[in-house]
Write an enzyme that holds these catalytic residues in place. Sequence first.
Site: not given
Ligand code: NI
Length: 169
Positions: A46, A51, A94-95, A136-137, A140
């Site tokens: 995701g 981000q 998480c990226l 999670h997204e 963000h």
């Molecule tokens: Ni993330």
Amino acid sequence: MTKLEILTYPNKFLQQPTQPVDNIDEVIQKLVADMVETMYEAPGVGLAAIQVGSDKQVLVYDEKPTESDGGYGVIINPKIVETEGQIISENEGCLSVPDFRSDVKRAARIVVEGVDRDGKSLRFEADGFLAIVLQHEIDHLNGTLFIDRISALKRELYKRRMKKIMREK
Ligand code: NI
């Protein structure tokens, strides 16, 4: 399509308030396409627009990325309108939070509303891993990272480690 740079903690932009999209124009379509490419290349399950440096309320996801590259979803202006139960998201990552994973408490079932990239209203139920990915997204897009949802002690350990790594760079 262009692969975009993914911002990482402690970049302050990740805490920026996000703006709803009111016109799904070419800029938004390009953002979506670039986000999809960036997510698959990372690889991740995701990605939220914040981000990659956009403050728009856009997310892309594919909770089963290895099955086929076309199976992604796009939600614009996503909102969680119902939650039920609780599960532990094991070893969440998480990226934007490199080199760290932790268990996180998440709702077991959610109902999400938003619009798709054609501007059509969306409303669907998700549970299991998909529910975790979407929570999670959407976090963000509210300026929240998964490390904001773990114990203060664990978070401090991560922050200290990152400070050390940044000093050594
Ligand atoms: Ni993330």
